[in-house]
Design a protein around this motif. Structure first.
Motif, PDB file in Angstrom:
ATOM      1  N   ALA A  34     -25.026 -48.623  13.557  1.00 29.87           N
ATOM      2  CA  ALA A  34     -24.153 -48.109  14.608  1.00 29.87           C
ATOM      3  C   ALA A  34     -23.824 -49.257  15.554  1.00 29.87           C
ATOM      4  O   ALA A  34     -24.689 -50.088  15.856  1.00 29.87           O
ATOM      5  N   VAL A  35     -22.580 -49.279  16.015  1.00 27.47           N
ATOM      6  CA  VAL A  35     -22.120 -50.276  16.976  1.00 27.47           C
ATOM      7  C   VAL A  35     -21.542 -49.518  18.165  1.00 27.47           C
ATOM      8  O   VAL A  35     -20.653 -48.676  17.989  1.00 27.47           O
ATOM      9  N   VAL A  36     -22.055 -49.816  19.362  1.00 25.58           N
ATOM     10  CA  VAL A  36     -21.532 -49.192  20.573  1.00 25.58           C
ATOM     11  C   VAL A  36     -21.230 -50.274  21.590  1.00 25.58           C
ATOM     12  O   VAL A  36     -21.787 -51.372  21.543  1.00 25.58           O
ATOM     13  N   THR A  37     -20.341 -49.942  22.510  1.00 25.47           N
ATOM     14  CA  THR A  37     -20.083 -50.813  23.650  1.00 25.47           C
ATOM     15  C   THR A  37     -20.238 -49.991  24.915  1.00 25.47           C
ATOM     16  O   THR A  37     -20.039 -48.766  24.911  1.00 25.47           O
ATOM     17  N   HIS A  38     -20.626 -50.668  25.983  1.00 21.81           N
ATOM     18  CA  HIS A  38     -20.779 -50.030  27.289  1.00 21.81           C
ATOM     19  C   HIS A  38     -19.622 -50.469  28.168  1.00 21.81           C
ATOM     20  O   HIS A  38     -19.356 -51.667  28.304  1.00 21.81           O
ATOM     21  N   ILE A  39     -18.948 -49.495  28.756  1.00 24.80           N
ATOM     22  CA  ILE A  39     -17.870 -49.754  29.698  1.00 24.80           C
ATOM     23  C   ILE A  39     -18.177 -48.922  30.940  1.00 24.80           C
ATOM     24  O   ILE A  39     -18.133 -47.692  30.888  1.00 24.80           O
ATOM     25  N   LEU A  40     -18.541 -49.617  32.004  1.00 22.25           N
ATOM     26  CA  LEU A  40     -18.984 -48.969  33.243  1.00 22.25           C
ATOM     27  C   LEU A  40     -20.145 -48.031  32.927  1.00 22.25           C
ATOM     28  O   LEU A  40     -21.178 -48.471  32.480  1.00 22.25           O
ATOM     29  N   ASP A  41     -19.972 -46.699  33.118  1.00 24.83           N
ATOM     30  CA  ASP A  41     -21.060 -45.753  32.851  1.00 24.83           C
ATOM     31  C   ASP A  41     -20.823 -44.947  31.577  1.00 24.83           C
ATOM     32  O   ASP A  41     -21.387 -43.881  31.403  1.00 24.83           O
ATOM     33  N   GLU A  42     -19.993 -45.489  30.683  1.00 20.37           N
ATOM     34  CA  GLU A  42     -19.699 -44.796  29.424  1.00 20.37           C
ATOM     35  C   GLU A  42     -20.128 -45.645  28.233  1.00 20.37           C
ATOM     36  O   GLU A  42     -20.074 -46.873  28.265  1.00 20.37           O
ATOM     37  N   VAL A  43     -20.524 -44.957  27.180  1.00 23.48           N
ATOM     38  CA  VAL A  43     -20.824 -45.580  25.905  1.00 23.48           C
ATOM     39  C   VAL A  43     -19.717 -45.178  24.946  1.00 23.48           C
ATOM     40  O   VAL A  43     -19.338 -44.008  24.875  1.00 23.48           O
ATOM     41  N   HIS A  44     -19.188 -46.150  24.212  1.00 25.07           N
ATOM     42  CA  HIS A  44     -18.157 -45.869  23.213  1.00 25.07           C
ATOM     43  C   HIS A  44     -18.721 -46.234  21.845  1.00 25.07           C
ATOM     44  O   HIS A  44     -19.040 -47.399  21.602  1.00 25.07           O
TER      45      HIS A  44
END
Length: 173
Positions: A80-90
């Motif tokens: 799994a690959v996720v990125t964090h943008i502010l307070d969200e995980v994508h």
């Protein structure tokens, strides 16, 4: 419905984990490193008609990204690959080797990323999934995700482009 609480955040899960350690499978989740890319790329090529390139994966080894693998011993069976943008995980990419689908690796990866998102005090997890990918859509719905929209022509397809279902899971305090 299963419920997990971490650091005051509550995440609801609708089904129990399909992975059964009593079956003798030693499935573990660990952070991946660039040295894992040959196995990742092999799974990506086996699973997708339009796989990510090595350059795209290499770009994911940055501070705002998390790359996890589901392993049976030394063998990578999914990631799994996720990125964090502010307070969200994508969630950008979740893939299980075709020979290991249906054994709980995908569910374990989803639950791991949710637990990590809660631990890191994120408020929401977002993802896109092909409209035609019924298995993945069912997994995400069973884990509490809800459809919040569509992205027309988001994924390349043999017949042109395919729409994406946008799904979200709010992590409540």
């Amino acid at each position: 419905m299963a419920k997990t609480e971490i650091h005051g955040y509550c995440v609801m899960w609708k089904k129990e984990d399909a992975y059964d350690p009593a079956r003798g499978l030693e499935l573990t989740i660990r952070s991946l490193v660039p040295g894992d890319l040959p196995q990742v790329l092999e799974i990506e090529r086996l699973a997708y008609s339009y796989p990510w390139s090595e350059a795209v994966f290499l770009d994911c080894f940055k501070p705002d990204y998390r790359v996890w693998g589901a392993c049976l011993g030394d063998d990578l069976v999914g990631y799994a690959v996720v990125t964090h943008i502010l307070d969200e995980v994508h969630l950008l990419n979740l893939c299980v080797h075709p020979g290991w689908r249906g054994h709980g690796a995908g569910r374990r990866l989803v639950r791991h990323l949710l637990a990590e998102a809660v631990r890191e005090e994120m408020n929401q997890v977002l993802l896109e999934v092909r409209l035609s990918n019924k298995v993945a859509t069912r997994l995400y719905r069973n884990e509490g995700f809800e459809e919040i929209g569509r992205r027309p022509g988001y994924y390349p397809a043999a017949s042109g482009w395919e729409d994406a279902r946008v799904m979200s899971l709010l992590l409540h305090t």
